[in-house]
Design a protein around this motif. Structure first.
Motif, PDB file in Angstrom:
ATOM      1  N   ALA A 102       1.038  -1.128   0.093  1.00 33.44           N
ATOM      2  CA  ALA A 102      -0.248   0.089   0.011  1.00 33.44           C
ATOM      3  C   ALA A 102       1.099   1.168   0.115  1.00 33.44           C
ATOM      4  O   ALA A 102       0.665   2.482  -0.200  1.00 33.44           O
ATOM      5  N   ASP A 103       2.003   1.273   0.656  1.00 35.17           N
ATOM      6  CA  ASP A 103       2.378   2.388   0.737  1.00 35.17           C
ATOM      7  C   ASP A 103       2.999   2.791  -0.703  1.00 35.17           C
ATOM      8  O   ASP A 103       3.305   4.191  -0.656  1.00 35.17           O
ATOM      9  N   THR A 104       3.593   2.078  -1.858  1.00 33.18           N
ATOM     10  CA  THR A 104       3.648   2.449  -3.022  1.00 33.18           C
ATOM     11  C   THR A 104       3.006   2.617  -4.093  1.00 33.18           C
ATOM     12  O   THR A 104       3.229   3.402  -4.760  1.00 33.18           O
ATOM     13  N   GLU A 105       1.544   2.925  -2.856  1.00 27.79           N
ATOM     14  CA  GLU A 105       0.041   3.800  -3.565  1.00 27.79           C
ATOM     15  C   GLU A 105       0.668   5.321  -3.825  1.00 27.79           C
ATOM     16  O   GLU A 105      -0.152   6.449  -4.301  1.00 27.79           O
ATOM     17  N   THR A 106       2.001   5.890  -2.661  1.00 30.28           N
ATOM     18  CA  THR A 106       1.928   6.774  -3.061  1.00 30.28           C
ATOM     19  C   THR A 106       2.393   7.576  -4.235  1.00 30.28           C
ATOM     20  O   THR A 106       2.195   8.846  -4.159  1.00 30.28           O
ATOM     21  N   LEU A 107       3.499   6.976  -4.754  1.00 30.95           N
ATOM     22  CA  LEU A 107       3.647   7.362  -5.754  1.00 30.95           C
ATOM     23  C   LEU A 107       2.581   7.951  -6.989  1.00 30.95           C
ATOM     24  O   LEU A 107       2.619   8.537  -7.448  1.00 30.95           O
ATOM     25  N   VAL A 108       2.038   6.317  -7.249  1.00 32.93           N
ATOM     26  CA  VAL A 108       0.389   7.188  -7.997  1.00 32.93           C
ATOM     27  C   VAL A 108      -0.441   8.407  -7.483  1.00 32.93           C
ATOM     28  O   VAL A 108      -0.464   9.273  -7.834  1.00 32.93           O
ATOM     29  N   LEU A 139      -1.375   3.743 -16.209  1.00 34.04           N
ATOM     30  CA  LEU A 139      -1.945   3.680 -17.602  1.00 34.04           C
ATOM     31  C   LEU A 139      -3.640   3.328 -17.562  1.00 34.04           C
ATOM     32  O   LEU A 139      -4.339   3.707 -18.256  1.00 34.04           O
ATOM     33  N   ALA A 140      -4.067   2.974 -15.743  1.00 34.49           N
ATOM     34  CA  ALA A 140      -5.605   2.619 -15.552  1.00 34.49           C
ATOM     35  C   ALA A 140      -6.307   4.104 -15.761  1.00 34.49           C
ATOM     36  O   ALA A 140      -7.530   4.007 -15.962  1.00 34.49           O
ATOM     37  N   GLU A 141      -5.204   4.953 -15.219  1.00 34.07           N
ATOM     38  CA  GLU A 141      -6.017   6.316 -14.912  1.00 34.07           C
ATOM     39  C   GLU A 141      -6.236   7.915 -15.854  1.00 34.07           C
ATOM     40  O   GLU A 141      -6.957   8.448 -16.024  1.00 34.07           O
ATOM     41  N   TYR A 142      -5.078   7.198 -17.100  1.00 34.43           N
ATOM     42  CA  TYR A 142      -4.443   7.893 -18.064  1.00 34.43           C
ATOM     43  C   TYR A 142      -4.798   7.045 -19.538  1.00 34.43           C
ATOM     44  O   TYR A 142      -4.015   6.256 -19.486  1.00 34.43           O
ATOM     45  N   PRO A 143      -5.955   7.496 -19.417  1.00 32.97           N
ATOM     46  CA  PRO A 143      -6.548   6.239 -20.714  1.00 32.97           C
ATOM     47  C   PRO A 143      -6.373   6.376 -21.984  1.00 32.97           C
ATOM     48  O   PRO A 143      -5.549   5.349 -22.786  1.00 32.97           O
ATOM     49  N   HIS A 144      -5.144   7.443 -22.680  1.00 30.15           N
ATOM     50  CA  HIS A 144      -4.774   7.745 -23.601  1.00 30.15           C
ATOM     51  C   HIS A 144      -3.679   7.616 -23.414  1.00 30.15           C
ATOM     52  O   HIS A 144      -1.862   7.826 -24.283  1.00 30.15           O
TER      53      HIS A 144
END
Length: 287
Positions: A102-108, A139-144
């Motif tokens: 979960a800590d790595t989600e900080t990068l997202v 990629l899931a958050e930026y569809p292009h």
């Protein structure tokens, strides 16, 4: 009359109680929840599904006994079940890669704040992609957006490809087996990396789940934990497009040394974002 040789149904409540006691004695955190997860997986259901059953079949009990024995040897739950969640993704995991945390989600979260245009046609590179979790979450958050993930381990690169397909992102991603970014052509708008950063001498102090089962090559950052960051500092200026962002995961206590390496390489330090525990976790740099 019931055949005397027919095995008695296996009572779920008793089974869960006994497993919880064994997991607790082994020093495993949240033993009751872990026992329920193992039983649910063995019964081919989920936690909610456990509320609808009182007994296990012999086959389900055999599966459970095997999985419980593995967990009591401190094998990570994600490896036993074979999958884990990260961001909005459902990922297959294996001992070829680290288990996403979960800590790595900080990068997202940092990427989403610094690149607010979700329609941007970003070109993304993820160095040391492992399961593909970081690249695929972006990629899931930026569809292009389109992206490349690299990993030195061919099994990890194959697993990342599988996860891209599993999450419907294969058409916009490419997973390569190579050392760092060797042979990868930039420039990129965004470069991500969660590199090995544990000082070698500290590996033995990690939890047994980690040190005995997760790949040491993905953990070992060398004598001072900074070998990978030195390589990234050399590579990032040539990989990033003008104005491009690098977002790197940091280990505990590295929020001073790693930014200094990046500044020495001519990059601007934009942010050091803490995780939920207050540890500087996501370093954002800009060309």
């Amino acid at each position: 009359m019931k055949d005397a040789t027919t095995p008695a149904p296996i009572n779920l409540r008793h089974l869960l109680h006994d497993a919880t006691q064994q997991l607790h004695a082994a020093g495993i955190e949240a033993p009751q929840r872990e026992a329920r997860l193992l039983v649910a997986h063995a019964a081919r259901t989920d936690l909610a599904g456990l509320l609808r059953i009182d007994t296990l079949t012999d086959a389900a009990h055999a599966r459970f006994a095997h999985m419980l024995a593995r967990r009591l040897r401190y094998e990570p739950m994600a490896y036993i079940i074979g999958q884990t969640g990260f961001w909005s993704l459902d990922l297959v995991v294996s001992p070829a890669t680290l288990i996403p945390r979960a800590d790595t989600e900080t990068l997202v979260e940092a990427v989403l704040d610094h690149l607010p245009d979700r329609n941007a046609a970003l070109r993304v590179l993820d160095i040391g992609t492992g399961t593909g979790c970081l690249l695929l979450a972006i990629l899931a958050e930026y569809p292009h957006a389109h992206g490349t993930g690299t990993d030195l381990n061919p099994q990890a690169a194959a697993l990342a490809s599988l996860n891209a397909t599993r999450n419907g992102l294969a058409a916009r991603s490419n997973m390569l087996c190579c050392n760092w970014a060797d042979g990868v052509e930039g420039p990129f708008d965004l470069v991500l990396s969660n590199p090995p950063y544990i000082p070698h001498a500290d590996l033995a102090t990690l939890m047994p789940d980690v040190v005995a089962h997760e790949p040491a090559r993905a953990l070992d950052g060398g004598p001072d934990g900074l070998i990978a960051y030195r390589a990234l500092a050399r590579a990032l200026p040539g990989l990033l497009a003008p104005g491009g962002l690098g977002v790197l995961e940091l280990g505990i206590g590295q929020d001073g040394s790693v930014p200094a390496l990046m500044r020495a390489a001519g990059l601007d330090v934009v942010e050091i974002r803490p995780d939920l525990g207050g540890i500087g976790r996501a370093l954002v740099v800009k060309k």
